[in-house]
Design a protein around this motif. Structure first.
Motif, short mmCIF file in Angstrom:
data_model
loop_
_atom_site.label_atom_id
_atom_site.label_comp_id
_atom_site.label_asym_id
_atom_site.label_seq_id
_atom_site.Cartn_x
_atom_site.Cartn_y
_atom_site.Cartn_z
N PRO A 17 -16.97 -46.73 14.17
CA PRO A 17 -16.56 -45.56 14.25
C PRO A 17 -17.15 -44.34 14.28
N TYR A 20 -18.84 -42.75 17.13
CA TYR A 20 -18.15 -42.32 18.34
C TYR A 20 -18.66 -41.00 18.74
N TRP A 22 -17.30 -38.60 21.90
CA TRP A 22 -16.35 -38.36 22.79
C TRP A 22 -16.91 -37.33 24.00
N MET A 33 -15.24 -42.79 25.02
CA MET A 33 -16.44 -43.14 24.28
C MET A 33 -17.00 -44.33 24.79
N LEU A 35 -19.19 -47.40 25.41
CA LEU A 35 -19.72 -48.30 24.77
C LEU A 35 -20.80 -49.01 25.43
N SER A 47 -15.53 -49.07 27.75
CA SER A 47 -15.21 -47.70 26.99
C SER A 47 -13.96 -47.88 26.18
#
Length: 221
Positions: A17, A20, A22, A33, A35, A47
């Motif tokens: 986390p 992250y 954004w 976010m 991935l 995402s």
């Protein structure tokens, strides 16, 4: 230009986390976010997408299918309202127009990753679906989808559950929904995303807080 994010599917990837970042989407009030991603605005993508209250997204067709689970709030389109915990599959060729209400919504979504023969459309409310016993004591499993070698499920881990060492034929992908998931490589709190390649191995377990995970296997061979 092609955007490449965690695009080597033979590599293990862990996103926590605190990692992250954004990024604004083309639509106001919608952030992503990313991935993994291979492509530009239309991409093979995994995402986490965050919709502000009363935001919307333009009408679009799923050229390669769409799979998502609602992490927070209520995701809505012209077909249905999908509360937190909803698991949805929209096959290749389906279309919709997301329109989010006062609560906002956050979803985990995978795009452009369907096999052409995988045509089952579904929406499962995981809050009411039955759990099945897992392979070891302390595990409960909720199957969500399978097609040929690909399997998707929620797995609930009681505190202090130990799973046997195992190898991922076709790879494994995990999103931690609650608690903390552990293996010999690290600890993964709520919101962590792991992608492990074909033939990777690990020995997972939980500690005092247990865990709830979304898991997909068999799709990375």
């Amino acid at each position: 230009m092609t955007t490449l994010i965690n695009a080597d599917f033979e590599q293990r990837v862990v996103v926590l986390p605190e990692d992250y970042r954004w990024v604004d989407s083309p639509m106001p009030g919608v952030e992503r976010m990313m991935l993994d991603r291979v492509g530009d605005e239309v991409a093979r993508a995994t995402s986490i997408v965050r919709y502000a209250p009363n935001s919307s997204f333009s009408p679009h067709t799923h050229g390669g299918g769409e799979e998502f689970i609602v992490l927070e709030g209520v995701f809505s389109d012209e077909h249905q309202d999908y509360a937190q915990g909803s698991y949805v599959r929209n096959p290749i060729g389906t279309s919709h127009t997301p329109s989010i209400g006062d609560e906002g919504a956050t979803i985990f979504v995978k795009l452009q990753q369907f096999d052409a023969g995988d045509t089952e459309q579904k929406a499962i409310d995981t809050r009411t679906e039955a759990w099945r016993p897992g392979l070891v004591e302390g595990l409960s499993v909720m199957p969500l989808h399978e097609y040929e070698g690909e399997h998707v499920a929620l797995v609930k881990w009681a505190p202090h559950t130990q799973f046997q060492p195992h190898q991922h034929w076709g790879g494994e992908e995990i999103l931690v929904l609650e608690g903390t998931f552990h293996d010999e490589y690290g600890s993964y709190p709520k919101g962590s995303w792991l992608r492990s390649p074909h033939l990777s191995k690990h020995t997972p377990f939980t500690k005092e807080d247990g865990a709830l995970i979304y898991v997909k296997v068999g799709h990375l061979s």
